[in-house]
Design a protein around this motif. Structure first.
Motif, PDB file in Angstrom:
ATOM      1  N   ASP A 127      55.141  48.915  49.545  1.00 26.16           N
ATOM      2  CA  ASP A 127      54.259  50.077  49.712  1.00 26.16           C
ATOM      3  C   ASP A 127      53.278  50.221  48.554  1.00 26.16           C
ATOM      4  OD1 ASP A 127      55.278  50.904  52.162  1.00 26.16           O
ATOM      5  OD2 ASP A 127      56.924  51.996  51.208  1.00 26.16           O
ATOM      6  N   ASP A 128      52.844  49.088  48.009  1.00 30.92           N
ATOM      7  CA  ASP A 128      51.828  49.098  46.952  1.00 30.92           C
ATOM      8  C   ASP A 128      50.490  48.760  47.620  1.00 30.92           C
ATOM      9  OD1 ASP A 128      50.116  48.576  44.786  1.00 30.92           O
ATOM     10  OD2 ASP A 128      51.801  47.950  43.522  1.00 30.92           O
ATOM     11  N   GLU A 129      49.812  49.789  48.115  1.00 26.86           N
ATOM     12  CA  GLU A 129      48.621  49.583  48.920  1.00 26.86           C
ATOM     13  C   GLU A 129      47.481  48.975  48.113  1.00 26.86           C
ATOM     14  OE1 GLU A 129      45.966  49.236  51.898  1.00 26.86           O
ATOM     15  OE2 GLU A 129      48.133  49.600  52.020  1.00 26.86           O
ATOM     16  N   ALA A 130      47.373  49.332  46.838  1.00 28.33           N
ATOM     17  CA  ALA A 130      46.279  48.808  46.011  1.00 28.33           C
ATOM     18  C   ALA A 130      46.405  47.291  45.841  1.00 28.33           C
ATOM     19  CB  ALA A 130      46.277  49.498  44.645  1.00 28.33           C
ATOM     20  N   LEU A 131      47.592  46.824  45.476  1.00 25.00           N
ATOM     21  CA  LEU A 131      47.778  45.378  45.319  1.00 25.00           C
ATOM     22  C   LEU A 131      47.689  44.667  46.667  1.00 25.00           C
ATOM     23  CD1 LEU A 131      50.578  44.964  42.620  1.00 25.00           C
ATOM     24  CD2 LEU A 131      48.159  44.330  42.456  1.00 25.00           C
ATOM     25  N   ARG A 132      48.218  45.290  47.713  1.00 29.28           N
ATOM     26  CA  ARG A 132      48.135  44.656  49.037  1.00 29.28           C
ATOM     27  C   ARG A 132      46.691  44.388  49.409  1.00 29.28           C
ATOM     28  NH1 ARG A 132      46.494  44.908  53.633  1.00 29.28           N
ATOM     29  NH2 ARG A 132      45.489  46.911  53.217  1.00 29.28           N
ATOM     30  N   ALA A 133      45.835  45.369  49.222  1.00 31.47           N
ATOM     31  CA  ALA A 133      44.425  45.223  49.580  1.00 31.47           C
ATOM     32  C   ALA A 133      43.715  44.232  48.666  1.00 31.47           C
ATOM     33  CB  ALA A 133      43.741  46.596  49.519  1.00 31.47           C
ATOM     34  N   GLN A 134      44.007  44.282  47.377  1.00 33.45           N
ATOM     35  CA  GLN A 134      43.363  43.373  46.421  1.00 33.45           C
ATOM     36  C   GLN A 134      43.710  41.921  46.732  1.00 33.45           C
ATOM     37  OE1 GLN A 134      44.592  43.925  42.335  1.00 33.45           O
ATOM     38  NE2 GLN A 134      43.630  42.015  41.669  1.00 33.45           N
ATOM     39  N   TRP A 135      44.971  41.667  46.964  1.00 36.42           N
ATOM     40  CA  TRP A 135      45.396  40.288  47.208  1.00 36.42           C
ATOM     41  C   TRP A 135      44.952  39.801  48.581  1.00 36.42           C
ATOM     42  CZ3 TRP A 135      50.933  41.320  44.928  1.00 36.42           C
ATOM     43  CH2 TRP A 135      50.859  41.292  43.532  1.00 36.42           C
ATOM     44  N   ALA A 136      44.913  40.678  49.570  1.00 36.65           N
ATOM     45  CA  ALA A 136      44.429  40.300  50.898  1.00 36.65           C
ATOM     46  C   ALA A 136      42.952  39.921  50.848  1.00 36.65           C
ATOM     47  CB  ALA A 136      44.661  41.439  51.892  1.00 36.65           C
ATOM     48  N   GLU A 137      42.160  40.683  50.086  1.00 34.80           N
ATOM     49  CA  GLU A 137      40.739  40.367  49.939  1.00 34.80           C
ATOM     50  C   GLU A 137      40.554  39.015  49.252  1.00 34.80           C
ATOM     51  OE1 GLU A 137      36.643  42.240  47.950  1.00 34.80           O
ATOM     52  OE2 GLU A 137      38.578  43.275  47.722  1.00 34.80           O
ATOM     53  N   ALA A 138      41.373  38.737  48.224  1.00 37.03           N
ATOM     54  CA  ALA A 138      41.282  37.451  47.529  1.00 37.03           C
ATOM     55  C   ALA A 138      41.649  36.307  48.466  1.00 37.03           C
ATOM     56  CB  ALA A 138      42.199  37.455  46.311  1.00 37.03           C
ATOM     57  N   ALA A 139      42.668  36.515  49.306  1.00 33.48           N
ATOM     58  CA  ALA A 139      43.045  35.483  50.270  1.00 33.48           C
ATOM     59  C   ALA A 139      41.885  35.196  51.223  1.00 33.48           C
ATOM     60  CB  ALA A 139      44.291  35.921  51.044  1.00 33.48           C
ATOM     61  N   ASP A 140      41.183  36.238  51.650  1.00 34.00           N
ATOM     62  CA  ASP A 140      40.027  36.040  52.536  1.00 34.00           C
ATOM     63  C   ASP A 140      38.927  35.252  51.828  1.00 34.00           C
ATOM     64  OD1 ASP A 140      41.262  37.408  54.572  1.00 34.00           O
ATOM     65  OD2 ASP A 140      40.257  39.322  54.154  1.00 34.00           O
ATOM     66  N   ASP A 141      38.721  35.513  50.537  1.00 30.49           N
ATOM     67  CA  ASP A 141      37.708  34.777  49.775  1.00 30.49           C
ATOM     68  C   ASP A 141      38.046  33.284  49.707  1.00 30.49           C
ATOM     69  OD1 ASP A 141      36.347  37.129  49.324  1.00 30.49           O
ATOM     70  OD2 ASP A 141      37.141  37.417  47.291  1.00 30.49           O
ATOM     71  N   ILE A 142      39.306  32.993  49.455  1.00 26.90           N
ATOM     72  CA  ILE A 142      39.718  31.582  49.376  1.00 26.90           C
ATOM     73  C   ILE A 142      39.523  30.903  50.731  1.00 26.90           C
ATOM     74  CG2 ILE A 142      41.654  30.028  48.927  1.00 26.90           C
ATOM     75  CD1 ILE A 142      42.828  32.202  47.089  1.00 26.90           C
ATOM     76  N   LYS A 143      39.911  31.580  51.783  1.00 24.32           N
ATOM     77  CA  LYS A 143      39.774  31.005  53.113  1.00 24.32           C
ATOM     78  C   LYS A 143      38.320  30.706  53.430  1.00 24.32           C
ATOM     79  CE  LYS A 143      41.461  31.586  57.830  1.00 24.32           C
ATOM     80  NZ  LYS A 143      42.373  32.366  58.704  1.00 24.32           N
TER      81      LYS A 143
END
Length: 620
Positions: free
Chosen positions: A446-462
């Motif tokens: 339930d750490d929404e800030a890290l979830r969103a940050q890491w999801a955005e980074a994953a999209d950048d790599i993809k």
């Protein structure tokens, strides 16, 4: 000696024994040609595998070297060998014995909670005359420290049934019901067994050099070991399917390559078995690779072996990161970081393949796939256990942050190339895995800030991979500066980077199936197109062929997937084991043996075929 005249048996003809602390390889002639005591990565006491003068231990019929049959006792890592001689028949059992735990293990101390059963630190060999009258011989000639130290023998009893071999700071005790005689660095015995008679011998490196008390005790220890393996295998989920037997043997091989005291898994039992016949591609695989974590967890959880999965993930949590917080690509089975590589130039190497290496110089390489392997394994384990252990969250954070920091940098790639660093697609793919899995784990917390940050980074790599890592033909490249193929890009489907319907994945699978194979078996890459810092051609990689089975299943090519799986099953060793590579020209196994990665990939490929078959049944 094989048909080629080589004094070295074919790699695939060796039998693998294990007590989950160390392992042995037994040649067809009954000789133990590889055994390191007390642990997988200890110096060898029997090293004939790498030099025909580096130590061996034979127990079998005198003057006969070709057995009639060799099999495992079903459901175990206990070997039986049947011998037919001009005078009769013999049956031999070989086991690295397991027994009820009796207090703390002082030989190889545990960092994990001890189980009910543990290694006895004994190699026990029993022999029975089934018919006729057969002369049996025992020849034990250790050569300690990888062959450098011939054994010095001292007989310990008046009857000559117990003798100690010392050298290189080690002592092994040989016990038997036969009368022993010392001849230089070897101890020998010969005896005629008549129908119904039995004999035994045992080699001990246990505390106090304890031995079986007599023949009945030796026989019982083998029976207890058989019961241990069968109880263990009974815990595994093995579907009733045509692939049941290879799944069972692979499960037993993986368990046999597990170092029980810490939960680590060695990549293979051996060092320096060649990837190129007579060449220099010879590596020490008796260590734990972090990239194996996710494949190990996938296989263990698929087989319902949750205890072993937890032991392994706890080992990963225990290891010490490097200064920047990332994990090394590999560690010793005790968690040590320094695996400095040396060579043993006095050893001939298997069929002249030199150098023989001890340690692995790749331990301090930068490989960006590590983060994804570790975080995918943690997500797998969390999903299975329904909880994220508190001690794993700091590891999630550190590995995600390192992946975020380095994903845009070149590295040595999944294959540990010793050439110039490159922007390998599979490394960036695994960084995407790292951030994607970290995002999901943050969501579980339930750490929404890290979830969103890491999801955005994953999209950048993809986005970066799909912009720079795809050729004009719509095929995933080996790295950004080439259109060369690499089997590691098959991971794009296996880790969910692209769905099975995506044309880029389908094109990649088709291209590898068509252009990166020899007689239908898959190469890692073409050595003439890749700067890996080494010379010589290598065989097809069995893990890559099993990956192609999985990838074909993912894109819906089930007929091709099952066809390749059938070919792979046909090239298993006579005892159902796999090395690292398969040389198609001579139909032989190459590389270290048995290879955990090959068996892990078999388990995944089999799982996908079984699932597809069950789905097909449900749709009827």
């Amino acid at each position: 000696m094989g048909l080629t005249g080589s004094p070295f048996p074919p790699i695939a003809d060796y039998a693998f024994l294990s007590n989950c602390h160390t392992g042995a390889l037994v040649a067809p002639d009954g000789s133990v040609d590889w055994l390191c005591t007390p642990a997988f990565d200890s110096p060898s006491a029997f090293g004939n595998l790498l030099d025909r003068g580096a130590g061996s231990f034979r127990f079998g019929p005198y003057g006969i070297t070709q057995p009639t049959a060799r099999t495992y006792v079903p459901g175990t890592n206990v070997l039986t060998t049947t011998w037919h001689t001009p005078a009769g028949w013999l049956l031999v059992h070989d086991a690295l014995t397991m027994g009820p735990r009796r207090g703390n293990d002082t030989v190889t101390p545990h960092t994990r909670p001890p189980a009910d059963d543990d290694a006895e630190h004994l190699l026990v060999r029993t022999i029975e005359c089934l018919d006729g009258a057969v002369e049996v011989e025992l020849v034990c000639e250790p050569a300690f420290d990888y062959g450098r130290e011939p054994a010095t023998w001292v007989v310990q009893d008046e009857d000559g049934h117990v003798a100690d071999a010392s050298g290189g700071g080690q002592t092994l005790r040989l016990g038997t019901g036969l009368a022993l005689g010392v001849e230089g660095s070897a101890t020998r015995a010969r005896h005629v067994l008549n129908k119904g008679e039995r004999a035994w011998c045992a080699l001990s490196w246990a505390e106090g050099l304890a031995l079986p008390a007599d023949l009945d005790d030796a026989v019982q220890r083998v029976k207890t070991t058989i019961a241990f393996w069968r109880r263990w295998l009974a815990r595994a989920r093995i579907p009733d399917h045509a692939l049941r037997h290879p799944l069972e043997r692979s499960a037993l091989a993986i368990k046999g390559l597990t170092y029980m005291p810490t939960g680590a898994t060695v990549a293979a039992l051996t060092t320096s078995l060649p990837e190129t016949p007579g060449g220099e591609r010879n590596w020490d695989y008796r260590y734990t690779w972090m990239r194996d974590t996710t494949f190990t967890l996938q296989a263990l959880h698929y087989l319902n072996l949750d205890w072993e999965a937890d032991e392994f993930i706890q080992f990963v949590a225990d290891v010490e990161p490097v200064e920047d917080g990332s994990l090394q690509i590999m560690y010793g089975i005790d968690g040590r970081r320094d695996l400095t590589e040396t060579t043993r130039d006095e050893l001939s190497g298997y069929e002249g393949a030199r150098p023989v290496r001890i340690g692995n110089g790749a331990f301090d390489q930068r490989q960006n796939d590590v983060y994804g392997a570790v975080l995918d394994s943690i997500l797998l384990h969390t999903a299975r256990s329904k909880r994220l252990p508190r001690r794993l969250w700091p590891l999630v954070q550190s590995q995600a942050e390192r992946a975020l920091a380095v994903w845009h940098e070149p590295d040595q790639g999944i294959w540990e190339a010793r050439g110039a660093p490159q922007h390998y697609v599979s490394s960036k793919l695994m960084c995407w895995v790292a951030l994607d899995r970290a995002s999901r784990l943050a969501g579980i917390r339930d750490d929404e800030a890290l979830r969103a940050q890491w999801a955005e980074a994953a999209d950048d790599i993809k986005s970066d991979i799909l912009a720079k890592g795809v050729s004009d033909l719509g095929v995933l490249r080996q790295h950004y500066e080439t259109d060369a193929l690499d089997a590691s890009t098959l991971l794009a489907g296996m880790f969910g980077f692209l769905p099975g319907t995506d044309e880029r994945l389908r094109n990649t699978v088709a291209a590898i199936d068509r252009d990166l194979t020899e007689h239908g078996f898959v190469l890692r890459y073409r050595t003439d197109e890749t700067d890996d810092g080494m010379s010589g051609k290598e065989g097809t990689f069995l893990i890559c062929s099993f990956w192609l089975v999985s990838a074909l299943a993912i894109v819906g090519e089930m007929e091709k997937a099952t066809g390749l799986m059938e070919r792979l099953l046909r090239v298993a060793s006579p005892l159902g084991l796999y090395a690292e590579e398969f040389e198609v020209e001579r139909s032989r196994h190459l590389g270290n043996f048995p290879q955990a990665f090959s068996h892990l990939a078999l388990i995944e490929a089999a799982g996908r075929i079984i699932l597809a078959d069950y789905r097909a049944e449900l749709s009827l």
